[in-house]
Design a protein around this motif. Structure first.
Motif, PDB file in Angstrom:
ATOM      1  N   UNK A 127       0.837  -1.208   0.000  1.00 44.57           N
ATOM      2  CA  UNK A 127       0.000   0.000   0.000  1.00 44.57           C
ATOM      3  C   UNK A 127       0.872   1.259   0.000  1.00 44.57           C
ATOM      4  N   UNK A 128       2.018   1.208   0.647  1.00 46.49           N
ATOM      5  CA  UNK A 128       2.935   2.344   0.611  1.00 46.49           C
ATOM      6  C   UNK A 128       3.414   2.605  -0.811  1.00 46.49           C
ATOM      7  N   UNK A 129       3.785   1.546  -1.513  1.00 45.39           N
ATOM      8  CA  UNK A 129       4.233   1.678  -2.893  1.00 45.39           C
ATOM      9  C   UNK A 129       3.109   2.218  -3.758  1.00 45.39           C
TER      10      UNK A 129
ATOM     11  N   UNK B 148       8.394  13.496  -3.783  1.00 44.69           N
ATOM     12  CA  UNK B 148       9.682  13.895  -3.234  1.00 44.69           C
ATOM     13  C   UNK B 148       9.666  13.979  -1.709  1.00 44.69           C
ATOM     14  N   UNK B 149       8.487  13.830  -1.107  1.00 35.56           N
ATOM     15  CA  UNK B 149       8.382  13.895   0.346  1.00 35.56           C
ATOM     16  C   UNK B 149       9.162  12.757   1.000  1.00 35.56           C
ATOM     17  N   UNK B 150       9.767  13.060   2.130  1.00 30.98           N
ATOM     18  CA  UNK B 150      10.572  12.061   2.837  1.00 30.98           C
ATOM     19  C   UNK B 150       9.752  10.860   3.278  1.00 30.98           C
TER      20      UNK B 150
ATOM     21  N   UNK C 144       8.917   3.712   0.527  1.00 30.56           N
ATOM     22  CA  UNK C 144       8.157   3.255  -0.635  1.00 30.56           C
ATOM     23  C   UNK C 144       9.043   3.171  -1.874  1.00 30.56           C
ATOM     24  N   UNK C 145       9.957   4.115  -2.021  1.00 30.86           N
ATOM     25  CA  UNK C 145      10.870   4.103  -3.160  1.00 30.86           C
ATOM     26  C   UNK C 145      11.762   2.862  -3.127  1.00 30.86           C
TER      27      UNK C 145
ATOM     28  N   UNK D 249      12.926  -2.665  -5.049  1.00 32.66           N
ATOM     29  CA  UNK D 249      13.141  -4.087  -4.755  1.00 32.66           C
ATOM     30  C   UNK D 249      12.097  -4.956  -5.432  1.00 32.66           C
ATOM     31  N   UNK D 250      10.862  -4.470  -5.555  1.00 36.70           N
ATOM     32  CA  UNK D 250       9.823  -5.236  -6.247  1.00 36.70           C
ATOM     33  C   UNK D 250      10.191  -5.466  -7.703  1.00 36.70           C
TER      34      UNK D 250
END
Length: 213
Positions: A137-139, A151-153, A158-159, A164-165
């Motif tokens: 869900x984060x991704x 660009x938010x920290x 998620x990045x 990795x996915x």
């Protein structure tokens, strides 16, 4: 495909492709909704108490699966996942304890773990896979955000998970590459904390109950 492995490197539990389908479903229904501030446990204590090893050993696999579905329902709300998490059990390849399939929001628990594993291991497995659902869900949130918001920290994790996915190491050829992926390390860390939390809550509940006798 996301799977869990033991934290003990001397017993490598390598991830392989899921075989077969869930053949056993819980009598407890998966739930949907939004997040809660804390894990809401009071209404579920009768089932959570079955995570005590002496109680767990007396349960059949259907009852054990119901306990794990209850945990998944609690974790889903705590993690803020709006969709249901469906817990089933089926035949997984050797050394696979559990895995999460995001396309169907399904957590598959190995029949071997369900039949012969400890309550502790089962709880660790379900918590690990709930964390993988949260990571997905984060991704998704990151991918749906506008370029400026990306660009938010808060999207840093998620990045990493997204990267990795795209080149996921399933452990078939390189176990260490699988084991040290950040998404797997984070899921192991989360599941360890979750197990400690549930058993602490159970102990506190039993202590309060004894004091009220």
């Amino acid at each position: 495909i996301m799977a869990i492995a033991s934290g003990v490197l001397i017993i490598p539990l390598m991830v392989r492709v899921f075989v077969g389908h869930g053949i056993l479903k819980s009598s407890i229904k998966p739930v949907t909704g939004y997040s809660v501030e804390n894990r809401m446990l009071e209404d579920s204590m009768d089932l959570l108490l079955l995570l005590q090893e002496d109680k767990w050993s007396e349960l059949d696999v259907k009852a054990r699966l119901s306990v794990l579905q209850t945990v998944a329902n609690i974790e889903r709300g705590y993690l803020g996942i709006s969709h249901e998490l469906i817990v089933v059990s089926g035949s997984l390849k050797e050394n696979i304890l559990a895995q999460y399939e995001d396309a169907t929001h399904t957590i598959i628990i190995s029949l071997d773990l369900l039949e012969r594993g400890s309550a502790h291991d089962a709880l660790e497995g379900i918590s690990h896979e709930c964390e993988h659902a949260y990571q997905a869900r984060l991704v998704e949130a990151y991918e749906n955000a506008d370029e400026k918001s990306q660009k938010l920290r808060l999207f840093d994790k998620a990045k990493v998970y997204k990267s990795e996915n795209e080149s996921y190491q399933d452990g078939t050829l390189d176990y260490e590459a699988y084991y040290f992926q950040e998404k797997e390390a984070d899921a192991r860390s989360y599941s360890k904390e979750a197990v400690e939390y549930y058993y602490r809550i159970i102990d506190e509940y039993l202590n309060r109950k004894d004091q009220n006798l």
